[in-house]
Design a protein around this motif. Structure first.
Motif, mmCIF file in Angstrom:
data_model
loop_
_atom_site.group_PDB
_atom_site.id
_atom_site.type_symbol
_atom_site.label_atom_id
_atom_site.label_comp_id
_atom_site.label_asym_id
_atom_site.label_seq_id
_atom_site.Cartn_x
_atom_site.Cartn_y
_atom_site.Cartn_z
ATOM 1 N N GLY A 19 20.762 82.756 -165.744
ATOM 2 C CA GLY A 19 19.929 82.433 -166.899
ATOM 3 C C GLY A 19 19.211 81.119 -166.735
ATOM 4 N N SER A 20 18.182 80.969 -167.545
ATOM 5 C CA SER A 20 17.369 79.761 -167.502
ATOM 6 C C SER A 20 18.054 78.628 -168.255
ATOM 7 N N VAL A 21 17.914 77.422 -167.746
ATOM 8 C CA VAL A 21 18.386 76.243 -168.480
ATOM 9 C C VAL A 21 17.237 75.268 -168.752
ATOM 10 N N ALA A 22 15.994 75.750 -168.635
ATOM 11 C CA ALA A 22 14.861 74.898 -168.995
ATOM 12 C C ALA A 22 14.986 74.499 -170.461
ATOM 13 N N ASP A 23 14.430 73.353 -170.819
ATOM 14 C CA ASP A 23 14.555 72.857 -172.190
ATOM 15 C C ASP A 23 13.540 73.564 -173.088
ATOM 16 N N MET A 24 13.822 74.852 -173.377
ATOM 17 C CA MET A 24 12.894 75.671 -174.164
ATOM 18 C C MET A 24 12.655 75.159 -175.582
ATOM 19 N N PRO A 25 13.640 74.505 -176.230
ATOM 20 C CA PRO A 25 13.310 73.945 -177.547
ATOM 21 C C PRO A 25 12.249 72.843 -177.488
ATOM 22 N N THR A 26 11.936 72.319 -176.297
ATOM 23 C CA THR A 26 10.832 71.349 -176.186
ATOM 24 C C THR A 26 9.516 72.093 -175.989
ATOM 25 N N TYR A 27 9.441 72.946 -174.972
ATOM 26 C CA TYR A 27 8.372 73.946 -174.894
ATOM 27 C C TYR A 27 8.794 75.040 -173.930
ATOM 28 N N PRO A 28 8.438 76.305 -174.205
ATOM 29 C CA PRO A 28 8.739 77.379 -173.255
ATOM 30 C C PRO A 28 7.575 77.553 -172.290
ATOM 31 N N GLY A 29 7.681 78.574 -171.432
ATOM 32 C CA GLY A 29 6.598 78.841 -170.490
ATOM 33 C C GLY A 29 6.753 78.032 -169.219
ATOM 34 N N ASP A 30 5.722 78.084 -168.388
ATOM 35 C CA ASP A 30 5.723 77.371 -167.117
ATOM 36 C C ASP A 30 5.930 75.875 -167.357
ATOM 37 N N PRO A 31 6.977 75.282 -166.752
ATOM 38 C CA PRO A 31 7.224 73.851 -166.979
ATOM 39 C C PRO A 31 6.052 72.960 -166.568
ATOM 40 N N LEU A 32 5.180 73.467 -165.663
ATOM 41 C CA LEU A 32 4.109 72.607 -165.140
ATOM 42 C C LEU A 32 2.820 72.666 -165.965
ATOM 43 N N THR A 33 2.721 73.622 -166.919
ATOM 44 C CA THR A 33 1.466 73.761 -167.665
ATOM 45 C C THR A 33 1.681 73.885 -169.177
ATOM 46 N N PRO A 34 2.350 72.884 -169.801
ATOM 47 C CA PRO A 34 2.584 73.003 -171.245
ATOM 48 C C PRO A 34 1.273 73.068 -172.023
ATOM 49 N N GLY A 35 1.158 74.030 -172.920
ATOM 50 C CA GLY A 35 -0.001 74.109 -173.819
ATOM 51 C C GLY A 35 -1.221 74.805 -173.252
ATOM 52 N N VAL A 36 -1.250 75.032 -171.917
ATOM 53 C CA VAL A 36 -2.401 75.741 -171.337
ATOM 54 C C VAL A 36 -1.918 76.871 -170.429
ATOM 55 N N GLY A 37 -2.750 77.873 -170.213
ATOM 56 C CA GLY A 37 -2.380 78.994 -169.364
ATOM 57 C C GLY A 37 -2.229 78.571 -167.901
ATOM 58 N N ALA A 38 -1.239 79.143 -167.214
ATOM 59 C CA ALA A 38 -0.984 78.805 -165.803
ATOM 60 C C ALA A 38 -1.890 79.640 -164.902
ATOM 61 N N THR A 39 -3.203 79.480 -165.088
ATOM 62 C CA THR A 39 -4.168 80.191 -164.261
ATOM 63 C C THR A 39 -4.286 79.484 -162.912
ATOM 64 N N LYS A 40 -5.014 80.123 -161.980
ATOM 65 C CA LYS A 40 -5.139 79.566 -160.625
ATOM 66 C C LYS A 40 -5.513 78.086 -160.624
ATOM 67 N N ASP A 41 -6.544 77.725 -161.412
ATOM 68 C CA ASP A 41 -7.021 76.334 -161.343
ATOM 69 C C ASP A 41 -6.560 75.474 -162.512
ATOM 70 N N ALA A 42 -5.484 75.874 -163.180
ATOM 71 C CA ALA A 42 -4.984 75.038 -164.284
ATOM 72 C C ALA A 42 -4.548 73.678 -163.745
ATOM 73 N N LYS A 43 -4.704 72.654 -164.573
ATOM 74 C CA LYS A 43 -4.188 71.325 -164.213
ATOM 75 C C LYS A 43 -2.675 71.360 -164.372
ATOM 76 N N ARG A 44 -1.964 70.956 -163.294
ATOM 77 C CA ARG A 44 -0.505 71.084 -163.338
ATOM 78 C C ARG A 44 0.197 69.731 -163.285
ATOM 79 N N LEU A 45 1.331 69.647 -164.005
ATOM 80 C CA LEU A 45 2.235 68.522 -163.801
ATOM 81 C C LEU A 45 2.889 68.696 -162.431
#
Ligand SMILES: [Zn+2]
Length: 758
Positions: free
Chosen positions: A235-261
């Motif tokens: 199972g996942s242990v990412a901090d989902m109560p902070t934000y779910p989804g790709d950890p590198l792209t909070p708030g935006v879609g993880a498309t090919k050219d998305a800006k990533r953390l």
């Protein structure tokens, strides 16, 4: 018991318990004539979902491990796409690129007082044909654990929630520099390493205690459904109560050219290494521990004396290292266009990825959704035309962190906020009771649908089963019964949504009214997220004839049809108003309870009570002193609830008279429906919740320290629970403002509807 006998006789006599279409009441949001037409299509629809198809589809989709990045995950997505096309839907795959770590190195060893090395391997079970697919299976691990190589004394922390650490502190035990071992359960798993790290632990083990889903509750697999000694919950242990989804792209879609953390700057990875283990691997570790015996309710079902540990003698070496790769995920998105209101969208989803073969989670829900799609497509070819557009989704990457749904919702946020009427989710499915949760503006709709779906085991409606369970307080029932006993016919309350499945981005980030449904409550099981959640297990121990799969397809598909076909969207705000009034009362009581608890503890500390009752041979320290809460001003919230209540009642009256005399012409109700679409959005705040701005809904959020568990009016409730007194009045004002926005909107819809009266 008497009631069951009567029902059985009626069934034996060949009488249908569900009333025939002609004698059924007019559907909410429909005129009498459109209600009649709708019921005809719904009964055609309900006859179509086929248990044999579901069984065959499950066998295919669960034939191999299908986690993110695996060949079979892609193959399943392609197969599901082809199904939708063959059902007549306009379908495509939408791809995202997400961070998905997989294990590179895993080690758990006891280094003192003796040596033991954990197996970390789930064995093949001879009778279970897919359990031996080891080359394709993900090893047992927790995704998004930090990398680490640590050694330290072992401390037992029960479920690893904040209250457990308060208890440890009273026994004088610190976890600083220690590796904690926690049981699964009591909170979402990601909370355990988060709280452990906050208290200074350097590593975290999470094990499945047989008291929770192993031999204490039934025979173990393959003799029975429960977790065997070497079964592990991934199972996942990412901090989902902070934000779910790709950890590198909070708030935006993880498309090919998305800006990533970068991985180093992502906020939702754990701070310490964490690994899940079986009870077979946990037992030697627990048996080696010293220190005080644990409190009674901290004991599990292993044949050892559970001890708190701390200073020794047990020391553990833990190594966790991952490949930090970016992997593609494949969402299948299919559409049936609306005839007269194509810009109003009804969205329905269930994930398709599993941790391993994932038959119960998620294929049991996925095959029901596919049968709905087949039936809706068939009816479309027969001339049924939904007024509104229907979008069906099969999400990828739900297991690691709601990746597929979140990235899709973030990518399409603007159009979804404009067009989406509602989102309907399902995930797992078993035998039993129809679980209903979601936005309370849809509570009446869900009650109505549950009355029109037959429970396959008892032949009464799914709704009657729920009401009767409330009366007798059976397994999972509320207990105690309604006031005075007997059936009242009142709406059955639905639960509020926390998190743990794909509704979260729609409801809590975008403010789209959402629903989660699925049957359950009668099947025991201990195969969750293990290699044994597969076709063999499901077809021996769960909904073996897939009749509850059919019932789920009937319930979910009927809900979708009603939302898609109604003249006026079937929302109701009286239930929302009544529910917010309950939350308000709970919060006022919570303040008073906290006041009493803290005042009494402080008084006992001052009087020296704790040192007098402490056993000198097994000392217990006094709890920490806290400041009692001041009085808060709840009146803005009381006024806002009253306003919403008044507006909601006015809306009900206007709705009933607007539709009583016949269906309005197409387009006549556009203004009304577009305002209803916005009604859940009014409950959002742009700035979001404190410390987690991704979560914008002011009524429903996953608890910051519970994970899956919901916190309603979370800003106020968590400030009260966490002693953040200075935040309370400001949070009350924010919720009050949201409810006032809602009241104004509902009132204006009522006026608009009233103007339509003929
Ligand atoms: Zn699932």
């Amino acid at each position: 018991m008497h009631r069951i006998t009567v029902a059985a006789l009626l069934v034996a006599g060949g009488l249908s318990i569900l009333p025939a279409a002609a004698e059924q009441p007019t559907l909410r949001g429909f005129s009498p004539e459109s209600s009649h037409a709708e019921r005809d299509w719904e009964s055609k629809f309900q006859a179509m979902p086929d248990p044999a198809q579901m069984r065959a589809h499950m066998q295919l989709l669960a034939a191999h491990p299908h986690h993110v990045g695996s060949p079979y995950d892609k193959q399943n997505a392609d197969w599901i796409l082809a199904q939708y096309k063959s059902y007549g839907w306009d379908a495509h795959i939408e791809e995202f690129d997400v961070l998905f770590p997989t294990p590179k190195e895993r080690l758990v060893e006891l280094v003192a007082p003796t040596h033991f090395r954990a197996k970390l391997q789930e064995p093949t079970v001879a009778v279970d044909p897919t359990s031996g697919q080891h080359a394709e299976q993900l090893p047992t691990y927790n995704a998004y654990s930090a990398d680490g190589d640590v050694t330290g004394p072992l401390v037992y922390v029960n479920y690893g929630v904040p209250a457990d650490y308060d208890e440890l502190a009273r026994k004088g035990i610190s976890v600083k520099g220690a590796i904690v071992i926690s049981r699964y359960g009591g909170s979402w798993r990601g909370i355990k390493p988060k709280v452990a790290a906050e208290h200074g632990a350097v590593g975290c083990l999470i094990y499945s205690d047989p008291g929770d889903d192993g031999y204490a509750d039934g025979s173990t697999f393959p003799d029975g459904p429960m977790r065997p000694a070497d079964g592990v919950q991934r199972g996942s242990v990412a901090d989902m109560p902070t934000y779910p989804g790709d950890p590198l792209t909070p708030g935006v879609g993880a498309t090919k050219d998305a800006k990533r953390l970068t991985v180093a700057t992502a906020q939702t990875l754990t701070k310490i290494p964490v690994l899940p283990i079986s009870y077979g691997d946990a037992q030697p570790l627990l048996a080696a521990m010293g220190g005080p015996v644990v409190p009674t309710d901290w004991r599990g079902a292993l044949p050892v004396t559970y001890r708190l540990g701390g200073s020794g003698p047990a020391r553990v070496h833990l190594v966790v290292k991952s490949n930090w790769d970016i992997k593609p995920i494949y969402d299948v998105i299919a559409r049936l266009n609306g005839s007269t209101e194509p810009d109003e969208w009804i969205v329905r989803g269930n994930h398709h990825d599993g941790w391993v073969n994932g038959a119960e989670d998620p294929i049991a829900g996925q095959v029901a959704e596919l049968e709905e799609a087949r039936a809706l497509g068939t009816m479309y070819s027969q001339g049924w035309r939904p007024k509104r557009t229907i979008i069906y989704a099969a999400w990828d990457g739900e297991e690691p962190g709601l990746l597929g749904s979140t990235e899709w919702a973030e990518t399409h946020a603007a159009e979804l906020q404009q067009h989406a009427v509602a989102y309907l989710n399902s995930d797992t499915n078993e035998r039993g009771y129809l679980g209903l949760s979601g936005s309370h503006s849809l509570e009446k709709l869900l009650n109505d649908v549950a009355k029109d779906v037959q429970d396959p085991e008892t032949k009464v409606s799914a709704w009657t089963r729920l009401e009767d369970r409330m009366l007798v307080g059976g397994r999972g029932g509320a207990g105690g019964g309604a006031a005075g006993g007997g059936r009242s016919g009142a709406d059955i309350p639905i639960s509020a949504l926390g998190s743990g499945s794909d509704y979260t981005p729609f409801l809590q980030h975008l403010g789209i009214a959402s629903i989660n449904m699925g049957f359950g409550g009668e099947d025991r099981g201990g195969i969750y997220h293990s290699i044994y959640d597969d076709f063999y297990w499901y077809t021996h121990f769960s909904d073996t004839s897939f009749v509850y799969g059919r019932a789920l397809a009937q319930a979910a598909g009927t809900t979708v049809m009603r939302l898609a076909d109604a003249d006026v969207l079937p929302f109701s705000f009286t239930n929302l108003a009544a529910t917010t009034r309950q939350y308000l009362t709970q919060l006022e009581q919570l303040r008073d309870t906290r006041d009493r608890e803290i005042t009494s503890i402080d008084r006992n500390i001052d009087a020296g009570v704790y040192s007098v009752v402490s056993d000198p041979r097994d000392p217990t320290l006094a709890p920490a002193r806290e400041t009692p809460p001041p009085h808060f001003d709840f009146s803005p919230l009381e006024d806002a609830v009253d306003s919403l209540d008044g507006a909601a009642s006015r809306y009900e009256r206007s709705l009933n008279s607007a539709l009583a005399n016949g269906a309005p012409a197409a387009g006549a109700l556009d203004q009304v429906n577009q305002q209803i679409v916005q009604s859940e959005r009014a409950l959002l705040s742009d700035e979001g919740l404190k410390n987690r701005p991704w979560y914008k809904h002011l009524l429903y959020a996953p608890g910051y320290y519970t994970g899956y568990g919901v916190k309603t009016m979370p800003g106020v409730r968590e400030a009260l629970e966490q002693d953040e007194w200075s935040d309370v009045n400001g949070e009350i004002a924010r919720v009050a403002a949201a409810l006032n926005r809602e009241a104004t909107l509902v009132s204006s819809i009522a006026t608009e509807l009233g103007g339509r009266r003929r």
